[in-house]
Design a protein around this motif. Structure first.
Motif, short mmCIF file in Angstrom:
data_model
loop_
_atom_site.label_atom_id
_atom_site.label_comp_id
_atom_site.label_asym_id
_atom_site.label_seq_id
_atom_site.Cartn_x
_atom_site.Cartn_y
_atom_site.Cartn_z
N THR A 59 -1.71 3.90 0.87
CA THR A 59 -1.54 5.14 1.62
C THR A 59 -0.40 5.07 2.64
N ASP B 294 -6.01 1.41 1.37
CA ASP B 294 -7.29 1.85 1.91
C ASP B 294 -8.47 1.21 1.18
N ASP C 253 -8.83 5.90 7.04
CA ASP C 253 -9.65 5.06 6.17
C ASP C 253 -10.90 4.55 6.87
N ARG D 96 -9.51 10.56 2.50
CA ARG D 96 -8.37 10.15 1.70
C ARG D 96 -7.14 10.90 2.18
N ILE D 97 -6.00 10.24 2.19
CA ILE D 97 -4.75 10.89 2.55
C ILE D 97 -3.70 10.59 1.49
N GLU D 98 -2.71 11.45 1.40
CA GLU D 98 -1.58 11.21 0.52
C GLU D 98 -0.75 10.05 1.06
N ARG D 99 -0.07 9.37 0.16
CA ARG D 99 0.74 8.23 0.59
C ARG D 99 1.81 8.67 1.59
N TYR E 89 -0.05 -0.12 3.67
CA TYR E 89 -1.48 -0.12 3.97
C TYR E 89 -2.21 0.30 2.70
N GLU F 279 -6.18 2.49 -2.68
CA GLU F 279 -5.01 3.36 -2.74
C GLU F 279 -4.00 2.93 -1.68
N THR G 246 6.38 7.71 10.07
CA THR G 246 5.08 7.41 9.45
C THR G 246 4.29 6.54 10.40
N PRO H 123 -2.98 5.88 8.70
CA PRO H 123 -3.74 5.48 7.51
C PRO H 123 -4.97 4.65 7.80
#
Length: 418
Positions: free
Chosen positions: A240, A234, A331, A337-340, A232, A238, A322, A327
């Motif tokens: 994510t 965003d 978004d 924002r989130i870490e991958r 995914y 990025e 996950t 994500p």
């Protein structure tokens, strides 16, 4: 059309899905697991994967509903949600439905969050011919590819190929291919001679096909050489969500050929890095699913295509830790924002009985590894414990039907997967 009453989760997260296959149910399940969301599924016909479910509601349009009817139904459902103070996420899991949403983004975007590609990016990446050209520019390996162009109703000449037969042939864009029908139509063709290739060209032309077909070098190896990547991207570009799986067996019915039926999650290392390189180079946004095959001749992983959607078998990501809903919600809805997110758990994803899968795993070491993973955790996307007895019965019947399908279409393993 009968529309269900509005409903939302406690967090105000709502989901509308267009289509009704196993991948759509897997998305509904992911959102329900994470947020308690009861999704709305808009579909022509309510079939087994989404029927009799406690985690979604269906809007059935009828088998003859055209694209205009689908858009109007989506606007009606989305308008009800907006009136209730909620803006749903709209997702689809078939190429032609993604194209439909994208081509109506101005109207649908008024009532939905739309994690879909910009038109120019969608046109570039959803076309297998253009995909190969893009990959060549960023050093992402692909099979050798020749394009047959049927534009303006002209029958293309069959060229002299650089590789020996057999070769693989498939539509450059499945959204265009879905509009034609002809005897012997398949998702993917194994072409064993120039005469067979000419016959396919004749049939496509006779059916009124006016898009492009790609002819590709046959990469040796059976289904166990295939890999799947899910990602995914965003709104800021990025990546994510990123993870992959080693495919064990694909479906072999003509209409579903190439869809993984069993795989296990694992770290794909350089393949994931190449996927990110592609996503960043193209300005990609939203969900993506890559089909990759490791060439046993040189060990190079060669990218076949990217699907501009999450993919039919997306539940392997959620099951491995996950959740794919996170994500897109972060978004589109939460604006954060989130870490991958990268899956770490090894799980066996399978829609098959173990005895059937085992039959096709001819490598003893791979079979032992898969058996060990499966004993720790095996998941079937439709086997959700919150569902009732009708759903459990459907899953049992569906697994039994897989045995019949394989005995008919792929009775024993082959060296090339055909």
């Amino acid at each position: 059309m009968s529309t269900p009453a509005p409903h939302t989760s406690d967090e105000g997260i709502d989901l509308v899905l267009l289509g009704g296959d196993i991948g759509v149910y897997a998305l509904a399940r992911a959102f329900h697991e994470q947020y308690g969301t009861l999704a709305t599924v808009v579909t022509r016909s309510v079939s087994g994967p989404v029927a009799d479910s406690r985690i979604l509601r269906t809007v059935e349009l009828g088998a003859d509903a055209d694209e205009a009817a689908m858009v109007e139904a989506l606007l009606e459902v989305g308008g009800q949600r907006r009136a209730a103070g909620v803006r749903p996420i709209l997702l689809a899991n078939a190429d032609f439905l993604v194209v439909l949403i994208a081509s109506n983004r101005d109207r649908l975007g008024q009532v939905f969050h739309l994690p879909v590609l910009a038109d120019n990016v969608l046109e570039a990446v959803a076309d297998k011919a253009t995909f190969a050209e893009v990959c060549a520019g960023i050093e992402v390996p692909t099979p050798g590819t020749v394009v047959l162009d049927f534009a303006d109703g002209i029958k293309p000449r069959v060229p002299t190929l650089e590789w020996d037969f057999p070769v693989v042939a498939k539509a450059s864009r499945s959204s265009a291919y879905s509009q034609v029908s002809f005897e012997g139509k398949r998702k993917v063709f194994e072409i064993r001679s120039r005469a067979e290739l000419q016959d396919l060209v004749d049939r496509l032309h006779g059916a009124g096909f006016t898009d492009r077909f790609v002819v590709q070098e046959m990469i040796p190896g059976d289904d166990t050489c295939m890999l799947s990547v899910t990602a995914y991207v965003d709104s800021d570009g990025e990546v994510t969500l990123l993870g992959g799986a080693h495919v064990l067996l694909e479906e072999h019915t003509p209409g579903a050929l190439g869809n993984p039926a069993a795989m296990f999650t694992t770290d794909l290392g350089p393949v994931l890095e190449a996927s990110v390189r592609f996503l960043e180079a193209t300005g990609y946004r939203g969900f993506a699913n890559f089909d990759v095959k490791v060439d046993p001749r040189d060990g190079v992983a060669k990218f076949f295509e990217v699907n501009p959607r999450i993919g039919r078998n997306n539940y392997y990501m959620t099951a491995a830790g996950t959740n794919v809903a996170v994500p897109v919600v972060a978004d589109m809805v939460q604006g954060r924002r989130i870490e991958r997110m990268v899956p770490r758990a090894e799980i066996l994803y399978s829609i098959l009985p173990w005895a059937l899968l085992r039959r096709y795993l001819t490598d003893p070491s791979l079979r032992a590894r898969v058996r060990a993973i499966g004993k720790r955790r095996t998941v079937h996307p439709l086997a959700y414990p919150v569902e009732g007895w009708r759903r459990r019965g459907y899953v049992a019947v569906a697994k039994a039907n897989q045995v019949k399908k394989f005995l008919q279409h792929y009775p024993k393993p082959s060296v090339d997967g055909f």
